[in-house]
Design a protein around this motif. Structure first.
Motif, PDB file in Angstrom:
ATOM      1  N   GLY A 116       0.725  -1.080   0.133  1.00  9.24           N
ATOM      2  CA  GLY A 116      -0.158   0.167   0.157  1.00  9.24           C
ATOM      3  C   GLY A 116       0.763   1.214   0.071  1.00  9.24           C
ATOM      4  O   GLY A 116       1.971   1.335   0.611  1.00  9.24           O
ATOM      5  N   VAL A 117       0.248   2.333  -0.503  1.00 13.06           N
ATOM      6  CA  VAL A 117       0.999   3.529  -0.630  1.00 13.06           C
ATOM      7  C   VAL A 117      -0.063   4.878  -0.238  1.00 13.06           C
ATOM      8  O   VAL A 117      -1.089   4.810  -0.853  1.00 13.06           O
ATOM      9  CB  VAL A 117       1.793   4.087  -1.943  1.00 13.06           C
ATOM     10  CG1 VAL A 117       2.325   5.063  -2.167  1.00 13.06           C
ATOM     11  CG2 VAL A 117       2.609   2.830  -2.477  1.00 13.06           C
ATOM     12  N   VAL A 118       0.626   5.648   0.634  1.00 16.52           N
ATOM     13  CA  VAL A 118      -0.231   6.752   1.007  1.00 16.52           C
ATOM     14  C   VAL A 118       0.601   8.026   0.759  1.00 16.52           C
ATOM     15  O   VAL A 118       1.750   8.084   1.362  1.00 16.52           O
ATOM     16  CB  VAL A 118      -1.058   6.822   2.406  1.00 16.52           C
ATOM     17  CG1 VAL A 118       0.233   6.372   3.413  1.00 16.52           C
ATOM     18  CG2 VAL A 118      -1.766   8.087   2.601  1.00 16.52           C
ATOM     19  N   ASN A 119       0.265   8.699  -0.280  1.00 21.10           N
ATOM     20  CA  ASN A 119       0.820  10.032  -0.398  1.00 21.10           C
ATOM     21  C   ASN A 119       2.387   9.849  -0.756  1.00 21.10           C
ATOM     22  O   ASN A 119       3.384  10.437  -0.164  1.00 21.10           O
ATOM     23  CB  ASN A 119       0.553  11.115   0.879  1.00 21.10           C
ATOM     24  CG  ASN A 119      -0.500  11.935   0.566  1.00 21.10           C
ATOM     25  OD1 ASN A 119      -1.214  11.109   0.020  1.00 21.10           O
ATOM     26  ND2 ASN A 119      -0.701  12.874   1.336  1.00 21.10           N
ATOM     27  N   GLY A 120       2.691   8.541  -1.327  1.00 23.00           N
ATOM     28  CA  GLY A 120       4.096   8.191  -1.482  1.00 23.00           C
ATOM     29  C   GLY A 120       4.882   7.590  -0.535  1.00 23.00           C
ATOM     30  O   GLY A 120       5.871   7.054  -0.694  1.00 23.00           O
ATOM     31  N   VAL A 180     -13.272   6.104  13.200  1.00 23.62           N
ATOM     32  CA  VAL A 180     -12.283   5.285  12.705  1.00 23.62           C
ATOM     33  C   VAL A 180     -12.219   5.104  11.331  1.00 23.62           C
ATOM     34  O   VAL A 180     -13.275   4.448  10.673  1.00 23.62           O
ATOM     35  CB  VAL A 180     -12.052   3.874  13.418  1.00 23.62           C
ATOM     36  CG1 VAL A 180     -11.200   2.920  12.875  1.00 23.62           C
ATOM     37  CG2 VAL A 180     -12.144   4.158  14.948  1.00 23.62           C
ATOM     38  N   LEU A 181     -11.012   5.391  10.363  1.00 21.55           N
ATOM     39  CA  LEU A 181     -11.134   5.017   9.192  1.00 21.55           C
ATOM     40  C   LEU A 181      -9.583   4.302   8.955  1.00 21.55           C
ATOM     41  O   LEU A 181      -8.499   4.803   9.374  1.00 21.55           O
ATOM     42  CB  LEU A 181     -10.705   6.213   8.318  1.00 21.55           C
ATOM     43  CG  LEU A 181     -10.787   6.133   6.811  1.00 21.55           C
ATOM     44  CD1 LEU A 181     -11.896   5.072   6.213  1.00 21.55           C
ATOM     45  CD2 LEU A 181     -10.586   7.224   6.112  1.00 21.55           C
ATOM     46  N   LEU A 182      -9.606   3.112   8.472  1.00 22.17           N
ATOM     47  CA  LEU A 182      -8.660   2.224   8.602  1.00 22.17           C
ATOM     48  C   LEU A 182      -8.378   1.684   7.162  1.00 22.17           C
ATOM     49  O   LEU A 182      -9.211   1.138   6.604  1.00 22.17           O
ATOM     50  CB  LEU A 182      -8.645   0.914   9.492  1.00 22.17           C
ATOM     51  CG  LEU A 182      -7.365  -0.111   9.482  1.00 22.17           C
ATOM     52  CD1 LEU A 182      -7.126  -0.326  10.920  1.00 22.17           C
ATOM     53  CD2 LEU A 182      -7.602  -1.352   8.716  1.00 22.17           C
ATOM     54  N   ILE A 183      -7.287   1.596   6.437  1.00 25.96           N
ATOM     55  CA  ILE A 183      -7.063   1.479   5.092  1.00 25.96           C
ATOM     56  C   ILE A 183      -5.777   0.277   5.162  1.00 25.96           C
ATOM     57  O   ILE A 183      -4.703   0.677   5.798  1.00 25.96           O
ATOM     58  CB  ILE A 183      -6.645   2.682   4.111  1.00 25.96           C
ATOM     59  CG1 ILE A 183      -7.825   3.724   4.301  1.00 25.96           C
ATOM     60  CG2 ILE A 183      -6.287   2.252   2.619  1.00 25.96           C
ATOM     61  CD1 ILE A 183      -7.668   4.806   4.893  1.00 25.96           C
ATOM     62  N   SER A 184      -6.156  -0.748   4.698  1.00 27.61           N
ATOM     63  CA  SER A 184      -5.295  -1.763   4.734  1.00 27.61           C
ATOM     64  C   SER A 184      -4.681  -2.209   3.289  1.00 27.61           C
ATOM     65  O   SER A 184      -5.398  -2.039   2.445  1.00 27.61           O
ATOM     66  CB  SER A 184      -5.854  -3.128   5.486  1.00 27.61           C
ATOM     67  OG  SER A 184      -6.667  -3.640   4.558  1.00 27.61           O
TER      68      SER A 184
END
Length: 285
Positions: A116-120, A180-184
């Motif tokens: 996974g990638v968040v903002n690079g 809660v916001l969970l991204i896996s």
């Protein structure tokens, strides 16, 4: 090259004498500290010609070394000595068998998995978006999906201040204030005997778990779905947990999955899938 982070996870890397076990197998090993010093040291050994990278430590340190391995297309070896070993378990490793985990360097089997990638920034497990207000550090970071509902009830309070977050492709313009916001990296199973594990790390999908803020003294029901990417509108500085480490992210947030981006090796004697693994029946978006 194996890095042994004795200051991460539960500190068990030193107790296992991981570095000595590695050297007995002809694997070069160095003890290291976490954070920027570890990142700099990993970059140095890659420049010197390392042909495989391994990490013995917690999930946060694993993600840091794995990111360098992925960037240079090098195989990555996970040695499970952290507190929870979420990544190792979902990879299908026997987390109680450190010696066999080391054998992956020389006689292991190789797989390509998603990241996974968040903002690079790469993550192996998950990103949990923090709220402003009640709750202590660690109450929700890397809480584990199987206990996330209980965690939400414990840390959310009526009237608590949360950042304005909106998953663009889910809410269709409605402004929500999630607790809660969970991204896996790949979806978790949320029920049944495999709850709290990811049955696969190669689905090419993100898992998204979304629990709204309290309404009328009761928590709203949660929703779960999968997506190839997710855009979240958030504050300029949003506190989040990435693979168990607390960080600041600059909004807006863009989440993506990079299919087959990381080469991993595990022991031939390890099962290669989480116990009781079962594919979750999440909706897609």
């Amino acid at each position: 090259m194996l890095f042994v982070d004795t200051r991460n996870g539960d500190g068990s890397a030193g107790g296992h004498a991981i570095a000595d076990l590695a050297r007995d197998r002809g694997i070069e090993a160095v003890t290291s500290c976490s954070g920027g010093d570890l990142r700099a040291r990993v970059s140095e050994v890659v420049a010197d010609g390392a042909d495989a990278l391994g990490m013995a430590g917690g999930d946060g340190s694993l993600a840091l070394v794995a990111a360098v391995a992925a960037a240079h297309e090098l195989p990555f070896v996970c040695i499970p000595v952290g507190t929870r070993n979420h990544f190792a378990r979902d990879l299908g490793m026997d987390v109680g068998d450190v010696a066999d985990a080391l054998d992956a360097f020389t006689v292991g089997v190789e797989r390509e998995i998603d990241v996974g990638v968040v903002n690079g920034r790469m993550f192996l497990n998950s990103v949990s978006l923090a709220f402003r207000g009640g709750g202590r550090r660690g109450d929700h970071h890397d809480a584990g999906v199987c206990t996330l509902g209980a965690t939400a009830r414990r840390v959310l309070v009526p009237g608590g201040l949360m950042p304005e977050l909106r998953p663009a492709e889910e809410t269709e313009g409605e402004q929500l204030r999630p607790g809660v916001l969970l991204i896996s990296n790949n979806p978790y199973a949320l029920e049944g005997p495999s709850a709290g594990t990811r049955p696969t790390l190669a689905s090419r999908r993100l898992g998204v778990l979304f629990i709204d803020a309290w309404k009328e003294m009761r928590p709203s029901p949660g929703r779960a779905w999968s997506a190839s990417h997710l855009d979240v509108q958030a504050a300029d500085e949003t506190r989040a947990g990435i693979d168990g480490d607390e960080v600041q992210l600059l909004g807006p947030l863009r989440f993506d999955v990079q299919p087959a981006a990381l080469r991993v090796r595990i022991s031939r004697r390890h099962p290669g899938a989480p116990p009781l693994a079962r594919l979750p029946s999440w909706s897609s978006s």
